[in-house]
Design an enzyme around this catalytic site. Sequence first.
Site, PDB file in Angstrom:
ATOM      1  N   HIS A   5       0.840  -1.198   0.000  1.00 35.36           N
ATOM      2  CA  HIS A   5       0.000   0.000   0.000  1.00 35.36           C
ATOM      3  C   HIS A   5       0.874   1.247   0.000  1.00 35.36           C
ATOM      4  O   HIS A   5       1.909   1.305   0.660  1.00 35.36           O
ATOM      5  CB  HIS A   5      -0.930   0.020   1.211  1.00 35.36           C
ATOM      6  CG  HIS A   5      -2.112   0.907   1.015  1.00 35.36           C
ATOM      7  ND1 HIS A   5      -2.018   2.286   1.028  1.00 35.36           N
ATOM      8  CD2 HIS A   5      -3.415   0.621   0.769  1.00 35.36           C
ATOM      9  CE1 HIS A   5      -3.212   2.812   0.809  1.00 35.36           C
ATOM     10  NE2 HIS A   5      -4.081   1.827   0.653  1.00 35.36           N
ATOM     11  N   HIS A   6       0.414   2.260  -0.742  1.00 39.08           N
ATOM     12  CA  HIS A   6       1.196   3.490  -0.880  1.00 39.08           C
ATOM     13  C   HIS A   6       1.317   4.242   0.439  1.00 39.08           C
ATOM     14  O   HIS A   6       2.211   5.091   0.605  1.00 39.08           O
ATOM     15  CB  HIS A   6       0.534   4.385  -1.928  1.00 39.08           C
ATOM     16  CG  HIS A   6       1.500   5.221  -2.704  1.00 39.08           C
ATOM     17  ND1 HIS A   6       2.675   5.703  -2.174  1.00 39.08           N
ATOM     18  CD2 HIS A   6       1.461   5.681  -3.992  1.00 39.08           C
ATOM     19  CE1 HIS A   6       3.319   6.416  -3.087  1.00 39.08           C
ATOM     20  NE2 HIS A   6       2.605   6.413  -4.196  1.00 39.08           N
ATOM     21  N   CYS A   7       0.439   3.988   1.402  1.00 40.97           N
ATOM     22  CA  CYS A   7       0.576   4.654   2.703  1.00 40.97           C
ATOM     23  C   CYS A   7       1.766   4.104   3.482  1.00 40.97           C
ATOM     24  O   CYS A   7       2.191   4.703   4.476  1.00 40.97           O
ATOM     25  CB  CYS A   7      -0.701   4.516   3.524  1.00 40.97           C
ATOM     26  SG  CYS A   7      -1.028   2.858   4.151  1.00 40.97           S
TER      27      CYS A   7
ATOM     28  N   ASN B 250       6.453   8.008   3.007  1.00 43.01           N
ATOM     29  CA  ASN B 250       6.424   8.745   1.755  1.00 43.01           C
ATOM     30  C   ASN B 250       7.171  10.061   1.918  1.00 43.01           C
ATOM     31  O   ASN B 250       6.808  10.887   2.763  1.00 43.01           O
ATOM     32  CB  ASN B 250       4.977   9.011   1.339  1.00 43.01           C
ATOM     33  CG  ASN B 250       4.279   7.765   0.830  1.00 43.01           C
ATOM     34  OD1 ASN B 250       4.353   7.433  -0.339  1.00 43.01           O
ATOM     35  ND2 ASN B 250       3.605   7.053   1.733  1.00 43.01           N
TER      36      ASN B 250
END
Length: 461
Positions: free
Chosen positions: A136-138, A311
């Site tokens: 997941h990008h989180c 990120n």
Amino acid sequence: MDRMTPLDALFLEAEDEEAGVSMAISSIAVFEGPAPATEEFATLLQGRLPLIPRYRQKARQLPFDLGPPVWFDDEHFDLDYHLRRTALPAPGGDEELSALTARIMAARLDRDRPLWEYWLVEGLRHGRWALISKLHHCMVDGVSGTDLYGVVLDPTPDPQPPIADDWSPQPEPTTPALTAAAVGQLLLTPIRQLRLVASGLRHPRTLARSSWSVGRGLLALSEAIRPVSRSSLGGSLAIGRRFAFGRADVAEVRAIRHALGGTFNDVVLTAVTGGFRELLLSRGETPNRLSVRALVPVNIRAPGEESIRDNRVSLMYARLPVHIEDPVERLAAVRAQLDNLKSAHEVDSVALLTELAKHEPFPLLAPVYRFAARFPQRSVITVVTNVPGPRQPLYALGRRLVEIIPYVPIGSTARIGVSILSYCDSVAFGVTGDFAEADLDVLVDGVRKSLTKLAGAASAV
């Protein structure tokens, strides 16, 4: 327990099950055969888990968005759930691998478990196998996600010993405890904001210079609000994905940039521009200056911070000059625009806004994130990422990693995304599309054609 940063939380909030939006990023690592047994690879992965704490943590959103989502230990972590195995149908080529990747990536990750999956894929041509990583990008961005290959895999054919593991999960925090902690953080928000202001006032010259740079950047960002021309590239998303990919050589890209000027990123972005031009023409549409605006993520890590697992990206909004037919002129236009965006401090402005969000009450940010993720915007038509991968060969249980093919998620009304990743001497272009985008191969072939023309021009210099 760890709190997500506002940027991490944005990627979690951007997911929309109704619209078929999954915010998982991915890459396909292709290895020389034979494929290892599932148990053998599970043992390898188990010995690396102490180095990747997020793989044994779940994400949880707080009641009423009182604070950003939090990470906490999964007391019932089950590695077998996250490690899966499948096989390609014959002949096991690029088309079959692309179709499998699209099906895997179309589904949202289970929010009740740690937000990742690994898929062992047998049946590739030439006796090869693949590992599809779905994260997941989180949890990670492109740079930190790619850096995980250096954690899970080995730098030599000889497997490294497992890491000593004394992990014992901490009890899941109760809702009242999370709520009380979030309220406490909210009460401290004004104090943190005052400290931030006081820090700026103690250095007025630095504050003035920063304000001037940010002001210029925000002015440049205002251009990104302008809608692009209507075309088949934008529109609502279906529940389903398509995926296609192509290849190039690092040496070819370097030869182009040395002969014609620009950076590695300039050259590959020019090739992508050529691909979009071919796609529009094939659909009977006339490319113009406002046909394609791309969101281009920019890594803002300092050297040595690649292993930080959150990120850390800023953004540029670049108009791709698809209206220019000549590839050399197209490269010059791409270079000029990216240079202008950099000199206008667009990246710095976005980075500062992201940093300032850390000092804002999250109950104000969460609804803005949800609105932005679901608002049918017409200013950005695609996302184009370029991530430098490992420069040295890597191995899994003695099998050499041959190539890495990247995958970028799409959302909102951007129906196509392009990801670029280099590994050793190769470059891979991954193209993600809405399920209705049945002609992604035209874009991939257009990227390849654009690079070939640029290489021909470079050799003539």
